[in-house]
Design a protein around this motif. Structure first.
Motif, PDB file in Angstrom:
ATOM      1  N   ALA A 136       0.809  -1.214   0.000  1.00 19.58           N
ATOM      2  CA  ALA A 136       0.000   0.000   0.000  1.00 19.58           C
ATOM      3  C   ALA A 136       0.850   1.275   0.000  1.00 19.58           C
ATOM      4  CB  ALA A 136      -0.923   0.004   1.208  1.00 19.58           C
ATOM      5  N   SER A 137       2.139   1.152   0.276  1.00 21.14           N
ATOM      6  CA  SER A 137       2.994   2.340   0.329  1.00 21.14           C
ATOM      7  C   SER A 137       3.824   2.450  -0.945  1.00 21.14           C
ATOM      8  CB  SER A 137       3.918   2.258   1.547  1.00 21.14           C
ATOM      9  OG  SER A 137       4.890   1.245   1.344  1.00 21.14           O
ATOM     10  N   GLN A 138       4.781   3.358  -0.912  1.00 21.56           N
ATOM     11  CA  GLN A 138       5.666   3.515  -2.058  1.00 21.56           C
ATOM     12  C   GLN A 138       6.944   2.686  -1.899  1.00 21.56           C
ATOM     13  OE1 GLN A 138       6.344   7.648  -2.911  1.00 21.56           O
ATOM     14  NE2 GLN A 138       4.165   8.079  -3.119  1.00 21.56           N
ATOM     15  N   ALA A 139       6.925   1.793  -0.932  1.00 22.14           N
ATOM     16  CA  ALA A 139       8.079   0.905  -0.744  1.00 22.14           C
ATOM     17  C   ALA A 139       8.176  -0.057  -1.926  1.00 22.14           C
ATOM     18  CB  ALA A 139       7.938   0.123   0.557  1.00 22.14           C
ATOM     19  N   GLU A 140       9.337  -0.645  -2.081  1.00 27.56           N
ATOM     20  CA  GLU A 140       9.547  -1.564  -3.198  1.00 27.56           C
ATOM     21  C   GLU A 140       8.879  -2.910  -2.917  1.00 27.56           C
ATOM     22  OE1 GLU A 140      13.579  -1.838  -4.587  1.00 27.56           O
ATOM     23  OE2 GLU A 140      14.021   0.178  -3.850  1.00 27.56           O
ATOM     24  N   ASN A 141       8.140  -3.407  -3.900  1.00 22.14           N
ATOM     25  CA  ASN A 141       7.412  -4.668  -3.740  1.00 22.14           C
ATOM     26  C   ASN A 141       8.318  -5.878  -3.597  1.00 22.14           C
ATOM     27  OD1 ASN A 141       4.925  -3.473  -3.743  1.00 22.14           O
ATOM     28  ND2 ASN A 141       4.533  -3.841  -5.901  1.00 22.14           N
ATOM     29  N   ARG A 142       9.593  -5.750  -3.922  1.00 22.59           N
ATOM     30  CA  ARG A 142      10.486  -6.909  -3.807  1.00 22.59           C
ATOM     31  C   ARG A 142      10.698  -7.323  -2.357  1.00 22.59           C
ATOM     32  NH1 ARG A 142      16.354  -4.547  -5.625  1.00 22.59           N
ATOM     33  NH2 ARG A 142      16.197  -2.589  -4.533  1.00 22.59           N
ATOM     34  N   PHE A 143      10.268  -6.473  -1.409  1.00 24.84           N
ATOM     35  CA  PHE A 143      10.374  -6.829   0.003  1.00 24.84           C
ATOM     36  C   PHE A 143       9.239  -7.741   0.447  1.00 24.84           C
ATOM     37  CE2 PHE A 143      13.013  -3.078  -0.213  1.00 24.84           C
ATOM     38  CZ  PHE A 143      14.099  -3.450   0.555  1.00 24.84           C
ATOM     39  N   ILE A 144       8.180  -7.802  -0.334  1.00 19.12           N
ATOM     40  CA  ILE A 144       7.069  -8.695  -0.002  1.00 19.12           C
ATOM     41  C   ILE A 144       7.561 -10.132  -0.132  1.00 19.12           C
ATOM     42  CG2 ILE A 144       4.797  -9.525  -0.736  1.00 19.12           C
ATOM     43  CD1 ILE A 144       4.114  -6.649  -1.495  1.00 19.12           C
ATOM     44  N   GLY A 145       7.350 -10.909   0.902  1.00 16.03           N
ATOM     45  CA  GLY A 145       7.784 -12.304   0.902  1.00 16.03           C
ATOM     46  C   GLY A 145       9.263 -12.480   1.194  1.00 16.03           C
ATOM     47  N   ALA A 146       9.919 -11.450   1.719  1.00 15.54           N
ATOM     48  CA  ALA A 146      11.360 -11.530   1.979  1.00 15.54           C
ATOM     49  C   ALA A 146      11.709 -12.652   2.954  1.00 15.54           C
ATOM     50  CB  ALA A 146      11.879 -10.203   2.520  1.00 15.54           C
ATOM     51  N   GLU A 147      10.758 -13.034   3.809  1.00 15.64           N
ATOM     52  CA  GLU A 147      11.028 -14.098   4.777  1.00 15.64           C
ATOM     53  C   GLU A 147      11.250 -15.446   4.114  1.00 15.64           C
ATOM     54  OE1 GLU A 147       6.644 -13.942   4.134  1.00 15.64           O
ATOM     55  OE2 GLU A 147       8.196 -12.441   4.421  1.00 15.64           O
ATOM     56  N   GLN A 148      10.922 -15.557   2.827  1.00 15.64           N
ATOM     57  CA  GLN A 148      11.096 -16.822   2.114  1.00 15.64           C
ATOM     58  C   GLN A 148      12.357 -16.853   1.252  1.00 15.64           C
ATOM     59  OE1 GLN A 148       7.448 -17.699   0.072  1.00 15.64           O
ATOM     60  NE2 GLN A 148       6.242 -17.510   1.929  1.00 15.64           N
ATOM     61  N   LEU A 155      18.604 -12.702   1.182  1.00 16.33           N
ATOM     62  CA  LEU A 155      18.203 -11.819   2.276  1.00 16.33           C
ATOM     63  C   LEU A 155      19.337 -10.875   2.653  1.00 16.33           C
ATOM     64  CD1 LEU A 155      15.771 -11.261   4.035  1.00 16.33           C
ATOM     65  CD2 LEU A 155      16.606 -12.976   5.632  1.00 16.33           C
ATOM     66  N   HIS A 156      20.556 -11.403   2.663  1.00 18.62           N
ATOM     67  CA  HIS A 156      21.727 -10.572   2.949  1.00 18.62           C
ATOM     68  C   HIS A 156      21.892  -9.485   1.882  1.00 18.62           C
ATOM     69  CE1 HIS A 156      25.579  -9.511   4.663  1.00 18.62           C
ATOM     70  NE2 HIS A 156      26.130  -9.619   3.459  1.00 18.62           N
ATOM     71  N   GLN A 157      21.697  -9.844   0.614  1.00 18.03           N
ATOM     72  CA  GLN A 157      21.799  -8.859  -0.468  1.00 18.03           C
ATOM     73  C   GLN A 157      20.728  -7.776  -0.322  1.00 18.03           C
ATOM     74  OE1 GLN A 157      21.485 -11.480  -3.825  1.00 18.03           O
ATOM     75  NE2 GLN A 157      23.702 -11.818  -3.976  1.00 18.03           N
ATOM     76  N   LEU A 158      19.523  -8.180   0.029  1.00 20.30           N
ATOM     77  CA  LEU A 158      18.437  -7.224   0.218  1.00 20.30           C
ATOM     78  C   LEU A 158      18.758  -6.288   1.377  1.00 20.30           C
ATOM     79  CD1 LEU A 158      15.719  -6.681  -1.144  1.00 20.30           C
ATOM     80  CD2 LEU A 158      14.666  -8.174   0.542  1.00 20.30           C
ATOM     81  N   ARG A 159      19.320  -6.841   2.424  1.00 18.73           N
ATOM     82  CA  ARG A 159      19.703  -6.025   3.582  1.00 18.73           C
ATOM     83  C   ARG A 159      20.796  -5.038   3.207  1.00 18.73           C
ATOM     84  NH1 ARG A 159      18.605  -3.158   7.552  1.00 18.73           N
ATOM     85  NH2 ARG A 159      20.027  -3.226   9.283  1.00 18.73           N
ATOM     86  N   GLU A 160      21.755  -5.466   2.397  1.00 14.22           N
ATOM     87  CA  GLU A 160      22.824  -4.565   1.948  1.00 14.22           C
ATOM     88  C   GLU A 160      22.257  -3.415   1.125  1.00 14.22           C
ATOM     89  OE1 GLU A 160      25.667  -7.011  -0.100  1.00 14.22           O
ATOM     90  OE2 GLU A 160      26.694  -7.562   1.760  1.00 14.22           O
ATOM     91  N   ILE A 161      21.263  -3.700   0.304  1.00 11.87           N
ATOM     92  CA  ILE A 161      20.603  -2.649  -0.483  1.00 11.87           C
ATOM     93  C   ILE A 161      19.975  -1.620   0.454  1.00 11.87           C
ATOM     94  CG2 ILE A 161      18.645  -2.183  -2.021  1.00 11.87           C
ATOM     95  CD1 ILE A 161      19.280  -4.935  -3.348  1.00 11.87           C
ATOM     96  N   CYS A 162      19.323  -2.096   1.507  1.00  3.72           N
ATOM     97  CA  CYS A 162      18.690  -1.194   2.474  1.00  3.72           C
ATOM     98  C   CYS A 162      19.718  -0.324   3.184  1.00  3.72           C
ATOM     99  CB  CYS A 162      17.894  -1.988   3.510  1.00  3.72           C
ATOM    100  SG  CYS A 162      16.433  -2.770   2.853  1.00  3.72           S
ATOM    101  N   VAL A 163      20.810  -0.943   3.624  1.00  8.09           N
ATOM    102  CA  VAL A 163      21.858  -0.204   4.320  1.00  8.09           C
ATOM    103  C   VAL A 163      22.483   0.833   3.398  1.00  8.09           C
ATOM    104  CG1 VAL A 163      24.152  -0.431   5.382  1.00  8.09           C
ATOM    105  CG2 VAL A 163      22.319  -2.027   5.985  1.00  8.09           C
ATOM    106  N   ASP A 164      22.745   0.435   2.158  1.00 11.00           N
ATOM    107  CA  ASP A 164      23.323   1.348   1.178  1.00 11.00           C
ATOM    108  C   ASP A 164      22.383   2.528   0.908  1.00 11.00           C
ATOM    109  OD1 ASP A 164      25.310   2.150  -0.745  1.00 11.00           O
ATOM    110  OD2 ASP A 164      23.914   1.482  -2.314  1.00 11.00           O
ATOM    111  N   HIS A 165      21.114   2.227   0.755  1.00  8.41           N
ATOM    112  CA  HIS A 165      20.111   3.262   0.502  1.00  8.41           C
ATOM    113  C   HIS A 165      20.025   4.231   1.691  1.00  8.41           C
ATOM    114  CE1 HIS A 165      16.603   5.088  -1.326  1.00  8.41           C
ATOM    115  NE2 HIS A 165      15.933   4.941  -0.177  1.00  8.41           N
ATOM    116  N   ALA A 166      20.036   3.705   2.887  1.00  8.99           N
ATOM    117  CA  ALA A 166      19.981   4.541   4.095  1.00  8.99           C
ATOM    118  C   ALA A 166      21.240   5.402   4.225  1.00  8.99           C
ATOM    119  CB  ALA A 166      19.819   3.669   5.345  1.00  8.99           C
TER     120      ALA A 166
END
Length: 124
Positions: free
Chosen positions: A87-99, A105-116
């Motif tokens: 429902a937000s403007q967040a990236e949909n690739r985070f949906i289902g990240a627990e799977q 998951l580590h790569q996704l986390r690195e993207i978040c850290v880099d973005h921040a």
């Protein structure tokens, strides 16, 4: 949505009851009664076996109840987070990240850290 299995209903009620202060007090009272009854039974091996067996069985069964409750709660939290992402403007690739795999998951986390980091640097 409300069609739940008998075990789910059972585990929900047991987990709810187990977490109550009254249940803790009842368990403590049971142990006190058992301890006080020691002299009556001469502190026999059977007297000791009663509490050992009871606590072992209860612990064993509670593992499954607690795990079921944790699984259900975790899925509910993930569903809520997924809806917030959708429902937000967040990236949909985070949906289902627990799977994802550990590596994904580590790569996704690195993207978040880099973005921040980039956002923080842009503010200064």
């Amino acid at each position: 949505m409300t069609d739940t299995s008998l075990f789910t209903k059972f585990s929900h009620h047991v987990a709810h009851a187990a977490g109550r202060p009254q249940t803790f007090a009842l368990a403590c009272a049971g142990i006190v009664v058992w301890a006080v009854s020691g002299p009556v039974f001469g502190y026999s091996e059977t007297w000791q076996l009663v509490v050992n067996t009871a606590t072992t069985i209860i612990t064993f069964l509670m593992v499954f109840v607690v795990q079921n409750t944790q699984n259900r709660d975790g899925e509910a939290i993930q569903a809520k987070l997924d809806e917030l992402i959708r429902a937000s403007q967040a990236e949909n690739r985070f949906i289902g990240a627990e799977q994802l795999t550990e590596k994904e998951l580590h790569q996704l986390r690195e993207i978040c850290v880099d973005h921040a980091s980039r956002k923080a640097a842009a503010k200064h």
